[in-house]
Design an enzyme around this catalytic site. Structure first.
Site, short mmCIF file in Angstrom:
data_model
loop_
_atom_site.label_atom_id
_atom_site.label_comp_id
_atom_site.label_asym_id
_atom_site.label_seq_id
_atom_site.Cartn_x
_atom_site.Cartn_y
_atom_site.Cartn_z
N GLN A 191 -8.36 -0.81 -15.60
CA GLN A 191 -7.73 -0.21 -16.78
C GLN A 191 -7.99 -1.05 -18.02
OE1 GLN A 191 -6.14 2.75 -16.68
NE2 GLN A 191 -5.79 2.71 -18.89
N HIS B 171 -10.49 -3.05 -18.61
CA HIS B 171 -11.90 -3.02 -18.98
C HIS B 171 -12.41 -1.61 -19.29
CE1 HIS B 171 -11.70 -7.07 -17.35
NE2 HIS B 171 -12.77 -7.32 -18.09
N GLY B 172 -11.59 -0.61 -19.06
CA GLY B 172 -12.01 0.76 -19.34
C GLY B 172 -13.20 1.17 -18.51
N GLY B 173 -14.07 1.99 -19.08
CA GLY B 173 -15.23 2.49 -18.36
C GLY B 173 -16.16 1.39 -17.89
N GLU C 239 -6.85 -3.30 9.93
CA GLU C 239 -5.76 -3.98 10.64
C GLU C 239 -4.41 -3.29 10.45
OE1 GLU C 239 -6.28 -6.44 12.80
OE2 GLU C 239 -8.40 -6.43 12.30
N SER D 278 -1.14 0.67 5.29
CA SER D 278 0.11 0.28 4.64
C SER D 278 1.29 1.06 5.23
CB SER D 278 0.02 0.52 3.13
OG SER D 278 -0.89 -0.38 2.55
N GLU D 279 1.04 2.32 5.59
CA GLU D 279 2.12 3.12 6.18
C GLU D 279 2.55 2.55 7.53
OE1 GLU D 279 -0.67 4.47 4.81
OE2 GLU D 279 0.37 5.15 3.01
#
Length: 96
Positions: free
Chosen positions: A49, A51-53, A76, A79-80
Site C-alpha cells: 500500500q 509503495h502503490g503500484g 503447517e 490460520s483457521e
C-alpha cells in the site's frame, strides 16, 4: 508495523522457550504461528500500500514477500486450523 513485528517475535520466543523447557502446549505453538503469519501478511499488505503500484513490480522484493506471506498462512496448518487449536485449548477445560 514495528509493534506487530515485536509482538510476533516475543510470542515466537516464548513458544521456543517453553519448548526448550518441555512445557510448550499445542496452544502456545498455534498462537505463535498464527500471530507470526498474520503479522507477515499485514506488514506485506501495508508495504504494498505504501509503495502503490510500484510495490507489485518485480523490481522490488515486496512482490515476492507479499506472495510468500499468503503461502505462510497455509503451510503447517492454515490460520483457521490454528484458531481451532487455540479455541479448543481454551474451551476443553470448561467441558465444552
Amino acid at each position: 508495523m514495528a509493534v506487530e513485528l515485536k509482538a510476533a517475535e516475543l510470542m515466537v520466543l516464548e513458544a521456543a522457550w517453553k519448548y526448550d523447557l518441555g512445557t510448550a502446549t499445542d496452544q502456545d505453538m498455534a498462537m505463535a504461528k498464527l500471530k507470526a503469519t498474520e503479522m507477515l501478511a499485514m506488514v506485506a499488505d501495508e508495504a504494498i500500500q505504501i509503495h502503490g503500484g510500484m510495490g507489485l513490480m518485480e523490481d522490488l522484493p515486496l512482490e515476492r514477500i507479499w506472495r510468500d506471506a499468503r503461502v505462510e498462512r497455509i503451510w503447517e496448518g492454515t490460520s483457521e486450523i490454528q484458531r481451532h487449536i487455540i479455541s479448543r485449548s481454551m474451551l476443553r477445560p470448561l467441558g465444552a
